[in-house]
Design a protein around this motif. Structure first.
Motif, PDB file in Angstrom:
ATOM      1  N   LEU A 141       0.845  -1.283   0.026  1.00 25.31           N
ATOM      2  CA  LEU A 141      -0.069  -0.001   0.119  1.00 25.31           C
ATOM      3  C   LEU A 141       0.871   1.189   0.008  1.00 25.31           C
ATOM      4  O   LEU A 141       0.573   2.214  -0.778  1.00 25.31           O
ATOM      5  N   ASN A 142       1.917   1.299   0.793  1.00 21.09           N
ATOM      6  CA  ASN A 142       2.749   2.375   0.940  1.00 21.09           C
ATOM      7  C   ASN A 142       3.506   2.632  -0.484  1.00 21.09           C
ATOM      8  O   ASN A 142       3.659   3.469  -0.918  1.00 21.09           O
ATOM      9  N   VAL A 143       4.157   1.386  -1.139  1.00 20.52           N
ATOM     10  CA  VAL A 143       4.686   1.739  -2.290  1.00 20.52           C
ATOM     11  C   VAL A 143       4.013   2.287  -3.258  1.00 20.52           C
ATOM     12  O   VAL A 143       4.328   2.925  -4.237  1.00 20.52           O
ATOM     13  N   GLU A 144       2.487   1.785  -3.448  1.00 22.03           N
ATOM     14  CA  GLU A 144       1.715   2.104  -4.371  1.00 22.03           C
ATOM     15  C   GLU A 144       1.315   3.691  -4.160  1.00 22.03           C
ATOM     16  O   GLU A 144       1.081   4.350  -5.158  1.00 22.03           O
ATOM     17  N   THR A 145       1.266   4.129  -2.980  1.00 26.02           N
ATOM     18  CA  THR A 145       0.633   5.538  -2.715  1.00 26.02           C
ATOM     19  C   THR A 145       1.723   6.498  -2.816  1.00 26.02           C
ATOM     20  O   THR A 145       1.612   7.473  -3.415  1.00 26.02           O
ATOM     21  N   LEU A 147       5.007   6.282  -4.412  1.00 25.50           N
ATOM     22  CA  LEU A 147       5.529   6.466  -5.680  1.00 25.50           C
ATOM     23  C   LEU A 147       4.960   6.945  -6.746  1.00 25.50           C
ATOM     24  O   LEU A 147       3.843   6.185  -7.067  1.00 25.50           O
ATOM     25  N   GLY A 148       5.523   7.917  -7.423  1.00 26.43           N
ATOM     26  CA  GLY A 148       4.718   8.419  -8.739  1.00 26.43           C
ATOM     27  C   GLY A 148       4.976   7.608 -10.019  1.00 26.43           C
ATOM     28  O   GLY A 148       5.741   6.520  -9.833  1.00 26.43           O
ATOM     29  N   PRO A 149       4.682   7.781 -10.983  1.00 25.31           N
ATOM     30  CA  PRO A 149       4.843   7.186 -12.266  1.00 25.31           C
ATOM     31  C   PRO A 149       6.164   6.978 -12.794  1.00 25.31           C
ATOM     32  O   PRO A 149       6.524   5.836 -13.667  1.00 25.31           O
ATOM     33  N   GLU A 150       7.091   7.799 -12.304  1.00 22.06           N
ATOM     34  CA  GLU A 150       8.450   7.606 -12.560  1.00 22.06           C
ATOM     35  C   GLU A 150       9.079   6.490 -11.648  1.00 22.06           C
ATOM     36  O   GLU A 150      10.337   6.392 -11.942  1.00 22.06           O
ATOM     37  N   GLY A 151       8.571   5.984 -10.643  1.00 26.98           N
ATOM     38  CA  GLY A 151       9.139   5.319  -9.652  1.00 26.98           C
ATOM     39  C   GLY A 151       9.438   3.759 -10.301  1.00 26.98           C
ATOM     40  O   GLY A 151       8.212   3.074 -10.357  1.00 26.98           O
ATOM     41  N   GLY A 152      10.620   3.390 -10.735  1.00 31.18           N
ATOM     42  CA  GLY A 152      10.503   2.379 -11.516  1.00 31.18           C
ATOM     43  C   GLY A 152      10.935   1.002 -10.390  1.00 31.18           C
ATOM     44  O   GLY A 152      10.715   1.133  -9.132  1.00 31.18           O
ATOM     45  N   ASP A 153      11.476   0.035 -11.025  1.00 32.15           N
ATOM     46  CA  ASP A 153      11.673  -1.240 -10.018  1.00 32.15           C
ATOM     47  C   ASP A 153      12.588  -0.995  -8.954  1.00 32.15           C
ATOM     48  O   ASP A 153      12.341  -1.510  -7.855  1.00 32.15           O
ATOM     49  N   GLU A 154      13.713  -0.302  -9.364  1.00 34.39           N
ATOM     50  CA  GLU A 154      14.829  -0.126  -8.279  1.00 34.39           C
ATOM     51  C   GLU A 154      14.168   0.771  -7.006  1.00 34.39           C
ATOM     52  O   GLU A 154      14.281   0.435  -6.068  1.00 34.39           O
ATOM     53  N   ALA A 155      13.373   1.693  -7.538  1.00 34.60           N
ATOM     54  CA  ALA A 155      12.878   2.580  -6.619  1.00 34.60           C
ATOM     55  C   ALA A 155      11.929   1.950  -5.380  1.00 34.60           C
ATOM     56  O   ALA A 155      11.663   2.188  -4.402  1.00 34.60           O
ATOM     57  N   ARG A 156      10.852   1.344  -6.136  1.00 31.35           N
ATOM     58  CA  ARG A 156       9.872   0.381  -5.471  1.00 31.35           C
ATOM     59  C   ARG A 156      10.629  -0.547  -4.564  1.00 31.35           C
ATOM     60  O   ARG A 156      10.054  -0.521  -3.476  1.00 31.35           O
ATOM     61  N   ARG A 160      10.119  -0.641  -0.583  1.00 31.25           N
ATOM     62  CA  ARG A 160       9.726  -1.697  -0.049  1.00 31.25           C
ATOM     63  C   ARG A 160      10.744  -2.278   1.172  1.00 31.25           C
ATOM     64  O   ARG A 160      10.084  -2.539   2.223  1.00 31.25           O
ATOM     65  N   THR A 161      11.916  -2.276   1.015  1.00 36.26           N
ATOM     66  CA  THR A 161      12.715  -2.850   1.840  1.00 36.26           C
ATOM     67  C   THR A 161      12.792  -1.795   3.119  1.00 36.26           C
ATOM     68  O   THR A 161      12.857  -2.257   4.326  1.00 36.26           O
ATOM     69  N   MET A 162      12.735  -0.405   2.816  1.00 38.48           N
ATOM     70  CA  MET A 162      12.848   0.551   3.944  1.00 38.48           C
ATOM     71  C   MET A 162      11.685   0.542   4.676  1.00 38.48           C
ATOM     72  O   MET A 162      11.697   0.424   5.929  1.00 38.48           O
ATOM     73  N   GLN A 163      10.380   0.426   4.060  1.00 39.91           N
ATOM     74  CA  GLN A 163       9.125   0.629   4.815  1.00 39.91           C
ATOM     75  C   GLN A 163       8.904  -0.743   5.637  1.00 39.91           C
ATOM     76  O   GLN A 163       8.392  -0.722   6.763  1.00 39.91           O
ATOM     77  N   ARG A 164       9.232  -2.067   5.216  1.00 35.46           N
ATOM     78  CA  ARG A 164       9.371  -3.343   5.796  1.00 35.46           C
ATOM     79  C   ARG A 164       9.997  -3.067   6.971  1.00 35.46           C
ATOM     80  O   ARG A 164       9.708  -3.431   8.165  1.00 35.46           O
ATOM     81  N   ARG A 165      11.377  -2.383   7.010  1.00 38.07           N
ATOM     82  CA  ARG A 165      12.144  -2.762   8.314  1.00 38.07           C
ATOM     83  C   ARG A 165      11.554  -1.462   9.301  1.00 38.07           C
ATOM     84  O   ARG A 165      11.518  -1.649  10.528  1.00 38.07           O
ATOM     85  N   ALA A 166      10.821  -0.368   8.711  1.00 42.53           N
ATOM     86  CA  ALA A 166      10.259   0.326   9.833  1.00 42.53           C
ATOM     87  C   ALA A 166       9.126  -0.129  10.477  1.00 42.53           C
ATOM     88  O   ALA A 166       8.999  -0.161  11.558  1.00 42.53           O
ATOM     89  N   PHE A 167       8.247  -1.275   9.747  1.00 40.55           N
ATOM     90  CA  PHE A 167       7.246  -1.599  10.382  1.00 40.55           C
ATOM     91  C   PHE A 167       7.649  -2.605  11.541  1.00 40.55           C
ATOM     92  O   PHE A 167       7.141  -2.890  12.583  1.00 40.55           O
ATOM     93  N   GLU A 168       8.805  -3.314  11.094  1.00 37.56           N
ATOM     94  CA  GLU A 168       9.297  -4.343  11.985  1.00 37.56           C
ATOM     95  C   GLU A 168       9.856  -3.829  13.199  1.00 37.56           C
ATOM     96  O   GLU A 168       9.495  -4.331  14.232  1.00 37.56           O
ATOM     97  N   VAL A 169      10.650  -2.805  13.102  1.00 41.04           N
ATOM     98  CA  VAL A 169      11.425  -2.299  14.400  1.00 41.04           C
ATOM     99  C   VAL A 169      10.228  -1.547  15.281  1.00 41.04           C
ATOM    100  O   VAL A 169      10.163  -1.842  16.401  1.00 41.04           O
TER     101      VAL A 169
END
Length: 260
Positions: A141-145, A147-156, A160-169
């Protein structure tokens, strides 16, 4: 508590403050270029993000950043901040103006903002997913909300990695302590400020950015037609150039250190 952080380069201090869906790794695309251009670049993880643990008592993110600068012997710095980091930067600039040379705010939050319908809807959906134990769904949900249309696979994948880390902590914490917010009279901020918004961002953040020049003495607003909420990840090279152009005027590095 000392925030986990990195320091690189020599010259005028530039502090990079991350968004609430990322951590200090979001600045990887800008990190080397800013240091090479003649700046002492500092990037912390705020509490509960990246490698900084959650608070063990009442705290202030702005106070933590001020404490980090004091520990590093930095008397004045330019604050470059994304989203929630923008709110922290404004709180610091309002409460400790002697510390802040200039601000560059990318799709910033602002103290006292009342969320509009779209932002409230996002928060409700995120809360429901987390309450159901659907961490993957909340991350996506955070990735989709954000990142804009220029957010490619690397940005996504970065988000994804950083948001998951924040949730876990944060979800692993036995207790969440309240944050003490400093006085934030934005009218008292005299430092120059560049405010950047993304045309594909949610309305709340577009409106905040557009209205900040009415509240700050020396602010100008630039909207990026291609950007979502995280332009520094969506088109990193373009944003790096934007930041360097601004820094060369507001906090010029020593000529001998300029290599860009």
């Amino acid at each position: 508590m000392s925030l986990s952080h990195d320091v690189a380069g020599d010259g005028p201090a530039v502090v990079l403050l991350h968004s609430g869906v990322c951590d200090r790794r979001m600045w990887d695309p800008q990190w080397t270029a800013l240091a090479a251009a003649g700046y002492r670049v500092i990037r912390p993880d705020l509490r509960g993000f990246g490698l900084s643990p959650v608070a063990d008592g009442p705290y202030s993110d702005a106070g933590d950043v001020a404490g980090l600068l004091r520990a590093l012997g930095v008397e004045r710095a330019t604050l470059v901040a994304s989203s929630y980091g923008g709110r922290v930067a404004l709180e610091l600039a309002a409460s400790r103006p002697e510390l802040v040379t200039a601000l560059a705010l990318l799709c910033p939050g602002v103290p006292g903002h009342v969320p509009g319908p779209e932002l409230r809807s996002f928060a409700e959906r995120e809360d429901a997913l987390l309450a159901a134990g659907d961490l993957d769904g909340a991350v996506e949900l955070n990735v989709e909300t954000w990142l804009g249309p220029e957010g490619g696979d690397e940005a996504r994948e970065r988000v994804r990695t950083m948001q998951r880390r924040a949730f876990e902590v944060q979800l692993a914490a036995a207790e969440q302590f309240p944050q003490t917010r400093p006085e934030a009279d934005l009218a008292g901020i005299a430092a120059p400020c560049l405010v950047v918004s993304g045309a594909h961002d949610v309305p709340d953040f577009r409106e905040i950015a557009a209205r900040l020049p009415e509240r700050l003495r020396q602010a100008r607003h630039v909207e990026l037609a291609w950007a979502g909420h995280l332009p520094s990840l969506e088109r990193p090279d373009e944003v790096t150039e934007l930041l360097l152009d601004y820094l060369r005027v507001t906090a010029p590095p020593a000529r001998a250190n300029v290599s860009h």
